[in-house]
Design a protein around this motif. Structure first.
Motif, PDB file in Angstrom:
ATOM      1  N   CYS A  52       0.848  -1.209   0.000  1.00  0.00           N
ATOM      2  CA  CYS A  52       0.000   0.000   0.000  1.00  0.00           C
ATOM      3  C   CYS A  52       0.881   1.256   0.000  1.00  0.00           C
ATOM      4  O   CYS A  52       0.913   2.013   0.965  1.00  0.00           O
ATOM      5  CB  CYS A  52      -0.923  -0.013   1.211  1.00  0.00           C
ATOM      6  N   TRP A  53       1.576   1.493  -1.072  1.00  0.00           N
ATOM      7  CA  TRP A  53       2.595   2.544  -1.159  1.00  0.00           C
ATOM      8  C   TRP A  53       2.098   3.935  -0.822  1.00  0.00           C
ATOM      9  O   TRP A  53       2.842   4.740  -0.271  1.00  0.00           O
ATOM     10  CB  TRP A  53       3.222   2.540  -2.547  1.00  0.00           C
ATOM     11  N   SER A  54       0.858   4.260  -1.131  1.00  0.00           N
ATOM     12  CA  SER A  54       0.391   5.628  -0.869  1.00  0.00           C
ATOM     13  C   SER A  54       0.080   5.863   0.602  1.00  0.00           C
ATOM     14  O   SER A  54      -0.147   7.001   1.015  1.00  0.00           O
ATOM     15  CB  SER A  54      -0.838   5.955  -1.723  1.00  0.00           C
ATOM     16  N   ASP A  55       0.087   4.823   1.423  1.00  0.00           N
ATOM     17  CA  ASP A  55      -0.211   4.960   2.849  1.00  0.00           C
ATOM     18  C   ASP A  55       1.023   5.156   3.725  1.00  0.00           C
ATOM     19  O   ASP A  55       0.890   5.355   4.925  1.00  0.00           O
ATOM     20  CB  ASP A  55      -0.951   3.718   3.368  1.00  0.00           C
ATOM     21  N   VAL A  56       2.208   5.067   3.164  1.00  0.00           N
ATOM     22  CA  VAL A  56       3.411   5.125   3.989  1.00  0.00           C
ATOM     23  C   VAL A  56       4.271   6.344   3.653  1.00  0.00           C
ATOM     24  O   VAL A  56       4.303   6.809   2.518  1.00  0.00           O
ATOM     25  CB  VAL A  56       4.271   3.840   3.847  1.00  0.00           C
ATOM     26  N   PHE A  57       4.979   6.826   4.652  1.00  0.00           N
ATOM     27  CA  PHE A  57       5.904   7.927   4.443  1.00  0.00           C
ATOM     28  C   PHE A  57       6.977   7.512   3.436  1.00  0.00           C
ATOM     29  O   PHE A  57       7.575   6.457   3.562  1.00  0.00           O
ATOM     30  CB  PHE A  57       6.564   8.315   5.774  1.00  0.00           C
ATOM     31  N   GLY A  58       7.173   8.311   2.418  1.00  0.00           N
ATOM     32  CA  GLY A  58       8.184   8.036   1.411  1.00  0.00           C
ATOM     33  C   GLY A  58       7.706   7.182   0.255  1.00  0.00           C
ATOM     34  O   GLY A  58       8.432   6.988  -0.710  1.00  0.00           O
ATOM     35  N   GLY A  59       6.503   6.665   0.341  1.00  0.00           N
ATOM     36  CA  GLY A  59       5.991   5.815  -0.737  1.00  0.00           C
ATOM     37  C   GLY A  59       5.937   6.512  -2.079  1.00  0.00           C
ATOM     38  O   GLY A  59       6.230   5.920  -3.109  1.00  0.00           O
ATOM     39  N   GLU A  60       5.576   7.785  -2.056  1.00  0.00           N
ATOM     40  CA  GLU A  60       5.521   8.573  -3.288  1.00  0.00           C
ATOM     41  C   GLU A  60       6.897   8.730  -3.918  1.00  0.00           C
ATOM     42  O   GLU A  60       7.022   8.840  -5.136  1.00  0.00           O
ATOM     43  CB  GLU A  60       4.945   9.963  -2.998  1.00  0.00           C
ATOM     44  N   THR A  61       7.929   8.749  -3.105  1.00  0.00           N
ATOM     45  CA  THR A  61       9.293   8.909  -3.596  1.00  0.00           C
ATOM     46  C   THR A  61       9.862   7.585  -4.080  1.00  0.00           C
ATOM     47  O   THR A  61      10.457   7.500  -5.148  1.00  0.00           O
ATOM     48  CB  THR A  61      10.200   9.470  -2.477  1.00  0.00           C
ATOM     49  N   VAL A  62       9.668   6.550  -3.302  1.00  0.00           N
ATOM     50  CA  VAL A  62      10.229   5.236  -3.621  1.00  0.00           C
ATOM     51  C   VAL A  62       9.517   4.585  -4.797  1.00  0.00           C
ATOM     52  O   VAL A  62      10.156   3.998  -5.670  1.00  0.00           O
ATOM     53  CB  VAL A  62      10.148   4.311  -2.380  1.00  0.00           C
ATOM     54  N   ALA A  63       8.206   4.682  -4.824  1.00  0.00           N
ATOM     55  CA  ALA A  63       7.420   3.972  -5.846  1.00  0.00           C
ATOM     56  C   ALA A  63       6.235   4.825  -6.287  1.00  0.00           C
ATOM     57  O   ALA A  63       5.082   4.497  -5.998  1.00  0.00           O
ATOM     58  CB  ALA A  63       6.950   2.639  -5.282  1.00  0.00           C
ATOM     59  N   LEU A  66       3.402   3.000  -8.163  1.00  0.00           N
ATOM     60  CA  LEU A  66       2.662   2.064  -7.309  1.00  0.00           C
ATOM     61  C   LEU A  66       1.800   2.817  -6.300  1.00  0.00           C
ATOM     62  O   LEU A  66       0.698   2.374  -5.978  1.00  0.00           O
ATOM     63  CB  LEU A  66       3.631   1.125  -6.599  1.00  0.00           C
ATOM     64  N   ALA A  67       2.269   3.963  -5.819  1.00  0.00           N
ATOM     65  CA  ALA A  67       1.459   4.799  -4.933  1.00  0.00           C
ATOM     66  C   ALA A  67       0.219   5.294  -5.671  1.00  0.00           C
ATOM     67  O   ALA A  67      -0.883   5.322  -5.115  1.00  0.00           O
ATOM     68  CB  ALA A  67       2.280   5.972  -4.407  1.00  0.00           C
ATOM     69  N   GLU A  68       0.391   5.649  -6.928  1.00  0.00           N
ATOM     70  CA  GLU A  68      -0.744   6.104  -7.742  1.00  0.00           C
ATOM     71  C   GLU A  68      -1.760   4.985  -7.931  1.00  0.00           C
ATOM     72  O   GLU A  68      -2.966   5.198  -7.831  1.00  0.00           O
ATOM     73  CB  GLU A  68      -0.252   6.626  -9.093  1.00  0.00           C
ATOM     74  N   TRP A  69      -1.298   3.779  -8.219  1.00  0.00           N
ATOM     75  CA  TRP A  69      -2.213   2.627  -8.344  1.00  0.00           C
ATOM     76  C   TRP A  69      -3.029   2.479  -7.070  1.00  0.00           C
ATOM     77  O   TRP A  69      -4.232   2.269  -7.113  1.00  0.00           O
ATOM     78  CB  TRP A  69      -1.449   1.327  -8.555  1.00  0.00           C
ATOM     79  N   HIS A  70      -2.366   2.577  -5.931  1.00  0.00           N
ATOM     80  CA  HIS A  70      -3.055   2.402  -4.651  1.00  0.00           C
ATOM     81  C   HIS A  70      -4.068   3.520  -4.413  1.00  0.00           C
ATOM     82  O   HIS A  70      -5.191   3.263  -3.989  1.00  0.00           O
ATOM     83  CB  HIS A  70      -2.033   2.333  -3.510  1.00  0.00           C
ATOM     84  N   ARG A  71      -3.693   4.755  -4.712  1.00  0.00           N
ATOM     85  CA  ARG A  71      -4.625   5.884  -4.574  1.00  0.00           C
ATOM     86  C   ARG A  71      -5.843   5.704  -5.467  1.00  0.00           C
ATOM     87  O   ARG A  71      -6.944   6.119  -5.128  1.00  0.00           O
ATOM     88  CB  ARG A  71      -3.933   7.196  -4.927  1.00  0.00           C
TER      89      ARG A  71
END
Length: 90
Positions: A52-63, A66-71
């Motif tokens: 769940c990349w968009s729920d974690v600190f740094g997810g937007e930077t790292v992935a 994948l953060a967009e998919w989750h959002r």
């Protein structure tokens, strides 16, 4: 970039991984390859992300992809409805 880099690491013959399907971190052929070396059960969950990349600190930077998919609502392995699908194997 995370997906492309992780897929290229797991893919044969120096491919960049862009032609492979998977959960955003592990290409499906790599995940299923364990069956060749063990008696492991396998399960494919379509359109499910690794985390769940968009729920974690740094997810937007790292992935960011994948953060967009989750959002946009793509489920991940830890979502309640998805856990019910894979937990029956254990």
């Amino acid at each position: 970039m995370l997906t492309k880099n992780s897929y290229s690491f797991c893919c044969p013959n120096g491919s960049d991984g862009s032609d492979y399907d998977g959960d955003g971190v592990t290409p499906i052929q790599s995940a299923l390859a364990v069956k060749e070396f063990s008696n492991a059960d396998t399960l494919v969950l379509d359109d499910v992300a690794h985390f769940c990349w968009s729920d974690v600190f740094g997810g937007e930077t790292v992935a960011p992809e994948l953060a967009e998919w989750h959002r946009q609502g793509r489920p991940w392995y830890g979502d309640e409805g998805i856990i019910e699908k894979w937990a029956i194997m254990y």
